[in-house]
Design an enzyme around this catalytic site. Structure first.
Site, mmCIF file in Angstrom:
data_model
loop_
_atom_site.group_PDB
_atom_site.id
_atom_site.type_symbol
_atom_site.label_atom_id
_atom_site.label_comp_id
_atom_site.label_asym_id
_atom_site.label_seq_id
_atom_site.Cartn_x
_atom_site.Cartn_y
_atom_site.Cartn_z
ATOM 1 N N ASP A 74 0.858 -1.188 0.000
ATOM 2 C CA ASP A 74 0.000 0.000 0.000
ATOM 3 C C ASP A 74 0.894 1.237 0.000
ATOM 4 O O ASP A 74 1.679 1.449 0.930
ATOM 5 C CB ASP A 74 -0.888 -0.022 1.252
ATOM 6 N N ASP B 179 -2.791 2.463 -6.116
ATOM 7 C CA ASP B 179 -1.745 2.529 -5.081
ATOM 8 C C ASP B 179 -1.646 1.290 -4.198
ATOM 9 O O ASP B 179 -0.900 1.309 -3.219
ATOM 10 C CB ASP B 179 -1.972 3.755 -4.202
ATOM 11 N N GLU B 180 -2.354 0.216 -4.508
ATOM 12 C CA GLU B 180 -2.220 -0.970 -3.661
ATOM 13 C C GLU B 180 -2.497 -2.231 -4.456
ATOM 14 O O GLU B 180 -3.203 -2.217 -5.464
ATOM 15 C CB GLU B 180 -3.126 -0.895 -2.434
#
Length: 368
Positions: free
Chosen positions: A12, A107-108
């Site tokens: 993350d 983003d993860e």
């Protein structure tokens, strides 16, 4: 049924959008940065830097409220093209270690590194190397969670933010879960949290004390899911290139309306219904789309993507209100309204038909 001996990493990125802005604009470094709408608009916060979070600002908050909390904050408009370019760089790093990569958003992502291209025995080493390469190639930081399933890896990645690494082994899982506040369990939204607390369920330990029969009685089909995760059981595989799903509701009005307050009331009801569905499916999403059909049958949509998940009716309503301002609603009569949450953060959870009540020690010891 014994859990497969898997090695799962959840990566993350830390305050992703805001961190990209601070990297690309040195004058923003060390400043409270808010990515989203203007403070004098009805826009919402997409994300904010850690400096801004110290003032109580968080994603899905109205930008007007963020400004009141921190008047000195710097408000910047999102640059999704820039974030997508960085996201692609990061994914290339992931794929250099494994092809089993399941992106959840820009983003993860989950990675299954049970076997990996670097031939590392330790998933912890893989996670350390990935975070190091991300820092070297993008000048950004990431946090990582390592465990034997997706549920634990995702929670672990949030323990030591920013730039943290947390490992939950099979031997540690029971005590880790027992101490978790129930609100930290993925799939437990505000409504379910309130219901659980009314039943005396405040932590993972409390949840584990409830039988499957009790959980099914109080939470329907989701009862099996809560029963399993309280015992560290999550059989979901890491699914590369999974098909994106969406959850939404719309309504055709009995008569055309021009009153914005009426529209907001209707959108509020739709938000509640979609929020309840997200909670029931134990999922959330990264993008909200508002659909407006005018009296002349012209249809327009307005969308907004968050860095962090949209999971509650309150989140949906705040964003939908700001999106409504970007339409001609009010100036033009409206005959249909709809809200949809897409880019879901999880596949819809499929519950097992049989009860699984395994001791945590039933997993063969593996090196994470």
């Amino acid at each position: 049924m014994v859990e497969k001996q898997r090695k799962i990493i959840h990566i993350d990125m830390d305050a992703f959008y805001a961190s990209v802005e601070q990297r690309d604009h040195p004058q923003l470094r060390g400043q409270p940065v808010v990515v989203g709408g203007n403070p004098d608009s009805r826009g919402v916060v997409a994300t904010c830097s850690y400096e801004a979070r110290r003032f109580g600002i968080h994603s899905a908050m109205s930008c007007a409220r963020a400004y009141r909390l921190c008047p000195q904050a710097v408000f910047v408009r999102p640059r999704f093209d820039a974030y997508q370019r960085v996201s692609q760089q990061i994914r290339e790093i992931f794929f250099s270690y494994t092809d089993l990569v399941e992106p959840l958003s820009l983003d993860e992502a989950y990675l299954d590194v049970t076997t990996n291209k670097a031939k590392m025995q330790s998933a912890t080493w893989v996670a350390q190397n990935i975070c190091k390469e991300i820092r070297q190639q993008t000048h950004l930081t990431a946090s990582a969670g390592v465990s034997y399933n997706k549920f634990l890896a995702k929670i672990a990645s949030d323990v030591k933010k920013p730039a943290g690494l947390t490992v939950v082994t099979p031997e540690q899982a029971e005590s880790f879960i027992e101490q978790l506040p129930i609100r930290r369990f993925h799939g437990v939204g505000r409504v379910t949290e309130k219901k659980m607390k009314a039943l005396g369920i405040h932590t993972g330990a409390d949840l584990r004390r409830h039988s499957l029969v009790e959980l099914n009685k109080n939470f329907g089909k989701a009862g099996q899911y809560y029963f399993n995760i309280a015992r560290g059981i999550d059989l979901r595989p890491v699914v590369p290139n999974r098909i994106r799903k969406s959850i939404g509701k719309e309504t055709t009005l009995g008569e055309d309306i021009t009153d914005i307050s009426q529209m907001l009331t209707i959108i509020g009801d739709l938000s509640q219904r979609v929020g309840a569905l997200l909670e029931r499916k134990q999922t959330s999403g990264m993008t909200l789309t508002l659909k407006v059909k005018y009296a002349d049958f012209q249809t327009v949509t307005r969308s907004f993507s968050h860095e962090k998940a949209i999971e509650t009716a309150e989140d949906i309503l705040k964003i939908a209100e700001s999106l409504l301002q970007k339409t001609d609603a009010g100036n033009r009569a409206v005959r249909l309204l709809g809200v949809t949450v897409s880019h879901l953060t999880t596949d819809i959870v499929a519950v097992e038909s049989q009860q699984m009540d395994l001791p945590f020690g039933s997993l063969t010891q593996i090196e994470l």
